[in-house]
Design a protein around this motif. Structure first.
Motif, PDB file in Angstrom:
ATOM      1  N   VAL B  44      44.786  51.528  33.740  1.00 24.20           N
ATOM      2  CA  VAL B  44      45.934  50.385  34.193  1.00 24.20           C
ATOM      3  C   VAL B  44      46.371  50.844  35.457  1.00 24.20           C
ATOM      4  CG1 VAL B  44      48.172  49.592  33.663  1.00 24.20           C
ATOM      5  CG2 VAL B  44      46.442  49.793  31.736  1.00 24.20           C
ATOM      6  N   LEU B  45      46.280  52.316  35.667  1.00 23.73           N
ATOM      7  CA  LEU B  45      47.099  52.679  37.014  1.00 23.73           C
ATOM      8  C   LEU B  45      45.925  52.539  38.206  1.00 23.73           C
ATOM      9  CD1 LEU B  45      48.954  55.784  36.029  1.00 23.73           C
ATOM     10  CD2 LEU B  45      49.757  53.447  36.319  1.00 23.73           C
ATOM     11  N   ASP B  46      44.760  52.547  37.753  1.00 25.36           N
ATOM     12  CA  ASP B  46      43.587  52.140  38.648  1.00 25.36           C
ATOM     13  C   ASP B  46      43.704  50.759  39.582  1.00 25.36           C
ATOM     14  OD1 ASP B  46      41.524  51.584  40.067  1.00 25.36           O
ATOM     15  OD2 ASP B  46      40.064  52.586  38.703  1.00 25.36           O
ATOM     16  N   GLU B  47      44.203  50.792  40.916  1.00 26.14           N
ATOM     17  CA  GLU B  47      44.304  49.788  41.554  1.00 26.14           C
ATOM     18  C   GLU B  47      43.372  48.952  41.722  1.00 26.14           C
ATOM     19  OE1 GLU B  47      46.962  48.998  43.352  1.00 26.14           O
ATOM     20  OE2 GLU B  47      46.000  47.176  44.111  1.00 26.14           O
ATOM     21  N   GLU B  48      41.970  49.428  41.710  1.00 27.24           N
ATOM     22  CA  GLU B  48      41.053  48.246  41.841  1.00 27.24           C
ATOM     23  C   GLU B  48      40.469  47.834  40.639  1.00 27.24           C
ATOM     24  OE1 GLU B  48      37.091  50.741  42.178  1.00 27.24           O
ATOM     25  OE2 GLU B  48      36.144  49.207  43.039  1.00 27.24           O
ATOM     26  N   VAL B  49      40.937  48.277  39.444  1.00 28.91           N
ATOM     27  CA  VAL B  49      40.898  47.532  38.162  1.00 28.91           C
ATOM     28  C   VAL B  49      41.892  46.434  37.929  1.00 28.91           C
ATOM     29  CG1 VAL B  49      41.223  47.785  35.685  1.00 28.91           C
ATOM     30  CG2 VAL B  49      39.852  49.572  37.014  1.00 28.91           C
ATOM     31  N   ARG B  50      43.136  46.833  38.379  1.00 29.46           N
ATOM     32  CA  ARG B  50      44.077  45.756  38.213  1.00 29.46           C
ATOM     33  C   ARG B  50      43.899  44.820  39.351  1.00 29.46           C
ATOM     34  NH1 ARG B  50      49.797  48.291  39.385  1.00 29.46           N
ATOM     35  NH2 ARG B  50      48.647  49.789  40.384  1.00 29.46           N
ATOM     36  N   SER B  52      41.354  43.306  40.240  1.00 27.30           N
ATOM     37  CA  SER B  52      39.996  42.606  39.845  1.00 27.30           C
ATOM     38  C   SER B  52      40.430  41.926  38.589  1.00 27.30           C
ATOM     39  CB  SER B  52      38.785  43.725  39.400  1.00 27.30           C
ATOM     40  OG  SER B  52      38.751  43.952  38.250  1.00 27.30           O
ATOM     41  N   ILE B  53      41.245  42.400  37.781  1.00 26.37           N
ATOM     42  CA  ILE B  53      41.603  41.589  36.638  1.00 26.37           C
ATOM     43  C   ILE B  53      42.661  40.408  37.174  1.00 26.37           C
ATOM     44  CG2 ILE B  53      43.117  41.636  34.567  1.00 26.37           C
ATOM     45  CD1 ILE B  53      41.923  44.457  33.993  1.00 26.37           C
ATOM     46  N   TRP B  54      43.662  40.795  38.046  1.00 29.43           N
ATOM     47  CA  TRP B  54      44.464  39.729  38.386  1.00 29.43           C
ATOM     48  C   TRP B  54      43.492  38.546  39.353  1.00 29.43           C
ATOM     49  CZ3 TRP B  54      48.417  37.050  38.248  1.00 29.43           C
ATOM     50  CH2 TRP B  54      49.066  36.362  39.486  1.00 29.43           C
ATOM     51  N   LEU B  55      42.695  39.061  39.987  1.00 29.29           N
ATOM     52  CA  LEU B  55      41.748  38.046  40.623  1.00 29.29           C
ATOM     53  C   LEU B  55      40.937  37.200  39.787  1.00 29.29           C
ATOM     54  CD1 LEU B  55      40.153  37.073  43.045  1.00 29.29           C
ATOM     55  CD2 LEU B  55      38.476  38.975  42.688  1.00 29.29           C
ATOM     56  N   THR B  56      40.596  37.907  38.676  1.00 24.46           N
ATOM     57  CA  THR B  56      39.712  37.086  37.767  1.00 24.46           C
ATOM     58  C   THR B  56      40.637  35.995  36.984  1.00 24.46           C
ATOM     59  OG1 THR B  56      38.719  39.119  37.126  1.00 24.46           O
ATOM     60  CG2 THR B  56      38.154  37.275  35.567  1.00 24.46           C
ATOM     61  N   PHE B  57      41.899  36.491  36.566  1.00 24.21           N
ATOM     62  CA  PHE B  57      42.835  35.598  35.870  1.00 24.21           C
ATOM     63  C   PHE B  57      43.148  34.325  36.930  1.00 24.21           C
ATOM     64  CE2 PHE B  57      43.083  38.308  32.472  1.00 24.21           C
ATOM     65  CZ  PHE B  57      43.839  37.760  31.685  1.00 24.21           C
ATOM     66  N   TYR B  58      43.580  34.611  38.004  1.00 26.72           N
ATOM     67  CA  TYR B  58      43.898  33.437  38.813  1.00 26.72           C
ATOM     68  C   TYR B  58      42.671  32.615  39.282  1.00 26.72           C
ATOM     69  CZ  TYR B  58      43.630  35.109  43.748  1.00 26.72           C
ATOM     70  OH  TYR B  58      43.145  35.367  45.177  1.00 26.72           O
ATOM     71  N   ALA B  59      41.728  33.153  39.467  1.00 29.60           N
ATOM     72  CA  ALA B  59      40.414  32.387  40.096  1.00 29.60           C
ATOM     73  C   ALA B  59      40.053  31.549  38.802  1.00 29.60           C
ATOM     74  CB  ALA B  59      39.350  33.416  40.348  1.00 29.60           C
ATOM     75  N   SER B  60      40.012  31.945  37.729  1.00 28.38           N
ATOM     76  CA  SER B  60      39.622  30.994  36.582  1.00 28.38           C
ATOM     77  C   SER B  60      40.918  30.003  36.375  1.00 28.38           C
ATOM     78  CB  SER B  60      39.523  31.979  35.226  1.00 28.38           C
ATOM     79  OG  SER B  60      38.923  31.519  34.231  1.00 28.38           O
ATOM     80  N   LEU B  61      42.071  30.414  36.449  1.00 26.60           N
ATOM     81  CA  LEU B  61      43.087  29.344  36.605  1.00 26.60           C
ATOM     82  C   LEU B  61      42.921  28.495  37.346  1.00 26.60           C
ATOM     83  CD1 LEU B  61      45.598  29.078  34.643  1.00 26.60           C
ATOM     84  CD2 LEU B  61      47.095  30.056  36.645  1.00 26.60           C
ATOM     85  N   PHE B  62      42.752  28.816  38.762  1.00 30.05           N
ATOM     86  CA  PHE B  62      42.263  27.780  39.749  1.00 30.05           C
ATOM     87  C   PHE B  62      41.213  26.751  39.612  1.00 30.05           C
ATOM     88  CE2 PHE B  62      42.097  25.922  43.943  1.00 30.05           C
ATOM     89  CZ  PHE B  62      43.270  26.067  44.716  1.00 30.05           C
ATOM     90  N   THR B 216      35.335  41.735  43.822  1.00 27.55           N
ATOM     91  CA  THR B 216      34.769  42.111  42.428  1.00 27.55           C
ATOM     92  C   THR B 216      35.855  41.420  41.460  1.00 27.55           C
ATOM     93  OG1 THR B 216      35.751  44.194  42.439  1.00 27.55           O
ATOM     94  CG2 THR B 216      33.185  43.935  42.584  1.00 27.55           C
ATOM     95  N   VAL B 217      35.293  40.382  40.585  1.00 24.40           N
ATOM     96  CA  VAL B 217      36.243  40.053  39.521  1.00 24.40           C
ATOM     97  C   VAL B 217      35.734  41.141  38.279  1.00 24.40           C
ATOM     98  CG1 VAL B 217      36.015  37.713  40.023  1.00 24.40           C
ATOM     99  CG2 VAL B 217      34.099  38.562  38.583  1.00 24.40           C
ATOM    100  N   ALA B 218      36.558  41.184  37.171  1.00 25.28           N
ATOM    101  CA  ALA B 218      36.604  42.022  36.346  1.00 25.28           C
ATOM    102  C   ALA B 218      35.093  42.159  35.630  1.00 25.28           C
ATOM    103  CB  ALA B 218      37.591  41.785  35.037  1.00 25.28           C
ATOM    104  N   PRO B 219      34.434  41.289  35.028  1.00 23.62           N
ATOM    105  CA  PRO B 219      33.203  41.561  34.680  1.00 23.62           C
ATOM    106  C   PRO B 219      32.027  42.177  35.734  1.00 23.62           C
ATOM    107  CG  PRO B 219      33.864  39.266  34.269  1.00 23.62           C
ATOM    108  CD  PRO B 219      34.709  39.724  35.137  1.00 23.62           C
TER     109      PRO B 219
END
Lengths: 361, 262
Positions: B44-50, B52-62, B216-219
Motif C-alpha cells: 500500500v505504501l508503494d507509491e507506484e502501486v497506489r 496505478s490503482i488510482w489511475l485504473t479507477f478513474y480511467a475506468s470511471l471516465f 501503467t494501470v494496475a493490471p
C-alpha cells in the motif's frame, strides 16, 4: 372546455393493424363508444387520435382545427388504458399530479407558469375526492386493486382538464362487481364534467350503458354509427348483427313485486324480471328468447303481450319480426315458422318471454 | 422456490455448480490469504502501486461516463425503435466482447495512433492516446461498452411503452417522458450496467497494454512485476488489487440492490 373531434378519412398502418377510411364525428361533450371485437384496431384508433401514431392518410380535427400534425402533449387529451399504465415509480398522489408538474405542451402553456406545490396538492386532493380515492394517495400503485388503479388512472387523466378523454377498454380488466361500480362512476363523471369522451370496448352492455352513440369497428373499418338502440335493432350488416346480436334494449323503472320478481315499468307495460338492482335501469332481451303466438294463450312464460307486427326483416334462413306493443320488440323466427304462422306486417299477434330471459343492467 | 436438495437431479446439479463456484473462489481466496498483512501494508505504501490503482479507477470511471452519455441513448433507440440495419448495429456493439482484446488494442492503434488522422487531429488540442491516459480510457471504453448498452437496453425494454405514451398525453415532450418515466424505471438495469462496465474497465489488460503500456494501470503493473521480478513480488500487488475490486464491487451491488427494491 370540451372539444368536438372529427376523424376524417383516416388510414393507419401499424404492424399488423390497419385502419381504413375511418370517419367519425364526435360532438363536444358527447360520449362516443367504439364497439368492436378484440384485435380490430380500436387501440390504434385511440392512439392515433391522441397523436401517438402518424396516420398514412386523413385528418384528425379538434374543434374544427386540423390537429393531425400536433404533438400528443399539445392536444389536451386524457388517456386511460385497460391495464391502467400507472407509473410504478411514483405513489398515487404523484401519479395523479404528474400532468400538473409538466405544464401542457408548448402551445398550451404559453406564458402560464406551473401551478405551485400547494396548488397542485389542492387539485390532487379535489380530484381524489371526486373519485373517492383520498385514502389511497400515499400508497404505491402496485398495492392497489384493479378498480382502485383504474380510478387513479382516471384521476390522472382528468386532472389536466382534457378537452378530450380517450378510454381504451377501461373496464375490461375488472371483475364484474367492480366493473359495474366503475361504469356508473364513468357515467357520473361524464355528467359532472361533460368531457368529450371516446371509449372503446368489446362489451355491448358497457356500450349501451354509457354511449350517447356507438360506432362499430370491424377489421379496421367503421361499419355503423348510431344511437345504441339503432345499432341493436337495425344492424347495418351481417357482421354487426352477429357481433352485437340483435337485441331489444329497454329502459324503465324497477318496482317491487311478489314471488321473487320485480316489475320493470315502461311505456305503460310492466315486465316481470329477476334482478337485485333497483331504480332506473336498462334491460335487454335477445330476440331468440321471444316467442310469437297467433292467439294469446296460457303458458308458463311470465310475460305475454299483444301487439302489431310493424316489420319483418329477412336475413336468409332467419327472419327478424318487430312487434309494436309499445315498445317495439324484435324476435327471431325461422322461415318455416313464418310460413306456418302466416305472419304479415300489420297483423296482431301475441309475444311471450320468460322473466329470466330479461337481462337487467 | 424449492429447497436445493429436493431431488437427485437437484443434488447432482448442486455438486456440479459447487465445483464451478470453488473454481472461481478458491484461487481468489488463496491469493488474498497468501500475503501477510505486513507485506500488504508495505505494498500500500508503494507509491507506484497506489498511483496505478488510482489511475485504473478513474480511467475506468471516465470510460464509463463516456459510455453512459453515448450508450444510454443508443440503448433506448435499440429498445424502442425499429430501423434498417438495427441487427447490424446490435452486432457491432457486441463485437468488442468477442474479439481478442489485444486485437482490439491493435485496431484502436490503427485509428488513434500518432500518425493517423484522428491521432493528429486530437494532438492539435493536446490530447494524445498512445502511452497516455486518453489511450487507456478509449481502450477501456472499447472493450466494456457492450455491457452497459445491453443492460440499459434490457432495462428500457422492460418499461411498457404505454407508460411513456400516457406521459405524452399528459403533456410531456419526448424528452420529459424519457427523463421522468423511461429513465427512472430503467435506472436499476442501467446502474447494474454501469457497475459491470466500470468493473470490466478496471480489469482490462490486453487492449490497454497495446495502446498505453505507460502510464501503467494496475493490471499492467501486475504483469510487469510478475515478468520482471516473479511471483513473489507480484502476489501482494495482486492481493491488493483483488481486495479493492471485490470490496468496491460488493458494496456497489448491495447499494444498487437496495435502491432497486425500494
Amino acid at each position: 372546455m370540451s372539444s368536438g373531434v372529427q376523424v376524417c378519412d383516416l388510414s393507419v398502418d401499424l404492424g399488423e393493424f390497419h385502419l381504413r377510411e375511418i370517419t367519425l364525428d364526435v360532438a363536444p361533450g358527447e360520449y362516443m363508444v367504439v364497439l368492436g371485437p378484440t384485435g380490430g384496431g380500436k387501440t390504434v384508433l385511440l392512439e392515433t387520435i391522441a397523436g401517438l401514431h402518424r396516420p398514412r392518410r386523413g385528418q384528425v380535427r379538434m374543434n374544427g382545427e386540423d390537429a393531425t400534425a400536433t404533438a400528443p402533449e399539445e392536444r389536451g387529451i386524457g388517456f386511460v388504458y385497460q391495464d391502467y399504465a400507472l407509473f410504478p415509480h411514483l405513489n398515487v398522489a404523484d401519479n395523479i399530479a404528474f400532468g400538473l408538474t409538466l405544464g401542457r405542451g408548448r402551445r398550451h402553456r404559453g406564458k402560464r407558469r406551473l401551478p405551485s406545490g400547494t396548488a397542485i396538492e389542492q387539485r390532487v386532493n379535489e380530484m381524489a375526492q371526486l373519485l373517492s380515492i383520498e385514502h389511497l394517495l400515499h400508497r404505491n400503485p402496485s398495492r392497489l386493486s384493479g378498480g382502485e388503479q383504474q380510478r387513479v388512472a382516471l384521476a390522472r387523466a382528468l386532472i389536466v382538464k382534457p378537452r378530450l378523454l380517450l378510454l381504451d377498454e377501461p373496464l375490461s380488466a375488472l371483475d364484474p362487481t367492480t366493473r359495474e361500480d366503475l361504469q356508473r362512476e364513468l357515467a357520473r363523471l361524464h355528467r359532472a364534467l361533460g368531457t368529450t369522451t371516446i371509449h372503446v370496448t368489446h362489451n355491448f352492455e358497457e356500450a349501451v350503458a354509457l354511449g350517447d352513440r356507438i360506432a362499430v369497428l370491424n377489421s379496421g373499418h367503421i361499419v355503423q354509427v348510431g344511437l345504441p338502440d339503432e345499432i341493436f335493432r337495425k344492424p347495418a350488416s351481417e357482421f354487426v348483427a352477429r357481433f352485437v346480436g340483435v337485441r331489444n334494449i329497454l329502459q324503465g323503472d324497477l318496482q317491487p313485486a311478489e314471488g321473487g320478481y320485480k316489475l320493470l315499468a315502461l311505456d305503460g307495460i310492466q315486465i316481470a324480471v329477476v334482478t337485485e338492482l333497483t331504480g332506473r335501469v336498462r334491460a335487454s332481451i335477445r330476440p331468440e328468447d321471444i316467442f310469437i303466438f297467433q292467439e294469446l294463450r296460457r303458458s308458463s312464460v311470465r310475460n305475454t303481450f299483444r301487439g302489431r307486427i310493424v316489420e319483418i326483416a329477412d336475413r336468409g334462413t332467419l327472419l327478424y319480426v318487430t312487434v309494436h306493443l309499445p315498445p317495439d320488440l324484435t324476435c327471431v323466427i325461422t322461415r318455416r315458422s313464418l310460413e306456418e304462422l302466416e305472419l304479415t306486417v300489420g297483423q296482431e299477434v301475441s309475444i311471450g318471454f320468460k322473466a329470466s330471459a330479461v337481462h337487467v343492467f | 422456490m424449492k429447497p436445493l436438495f429436493a431431488n437427485r437431479m437437484h443434488a447432482t446439479f448442486a455438486v456440479l455448480g459447487l465445483l464451478l463456484v470453488l473454481f472461481i473462489a478458491w484461487p481468489l481466496l488463496r491469493t488474498v490469504l497468501a500475503s501477510s498483512p505486513a507485506l500488504l501494508w508495505q505494498t500500500v505504501l508503494d507509491e507506484e502501486v497506489r498511483s496505478s490503482i488510482w489511475l485504473t479507477f478513474y480511467a475506468s470511471l471516465f470510460a464509463t461516463l463516456i459510455g453512459f452519455i453515448l450508450g444510454v441513448p443508443l440503448a433506448y433507440l435499440l429498445a424502442r425503435t425499429d430501423f434498417p440495419g438495427k441487427r447490424l448495429v446490435e452486432g457491432i456493439v457486441d463485437l468488442p466482447v468477442v474479439v481478442p482484446h489485444s486485437a482490439a488494442g491493435i485496431a484502436l492503434l490503427m485509428v488513434f495512433g500518432r500518425r493517423t488522422l484522428l491521432g493528429q487531429t486530437f494532438s492539435l488540442v493536446g490530447i494524445k492516446f498512445v502511452s497516455a491516459v486518453p489511450g487507456i480510457i478509449i481502450a477501456m471504453l472499447f472493450v466494456s461498452l457492450a455491457h452497459l448498452v445491453n443492460a440499459a437496453r434490457e432495462g428500457f425494454e422492460a418499461v411498457p411503452t404505454r407508460l411513456e405514451r400516457v406521459a405524452r398525453t399528459l403533456g410531456a415532450s419526448p424528452w420529459v417522458a424519457f427523463w421522468r418515466v423511461a429513465f427512472p424505471l430503467a435506472w436499476r438495469s442501467i446502474l447494474s450496467g454501469i457497475i459491470l462496465m466500470w468493473a470490466r474497465g478496471l480489469s482490462e489488460f490486453g487492449a490497454v497494454v497495446i495502446l498505453a503500456y505507460h502510464p501503467t494501470v494496475a493490471p499492467v503493473l501486475l504483469f510487469e512485476r510478475f515478468a520482471s521480478f516473479g511471483l513473489q513480488y507480484a502476489r501482494p500487488v495482486a492481493t491488493l488489487i483483488l481486495l479493492i475490486c471485490l470490496t468496491t464491487f460488493v458494496t456497489l451491488r448491495i447499494v444498487a440492490g437496495k435502491r432497486g427494491r425500494r
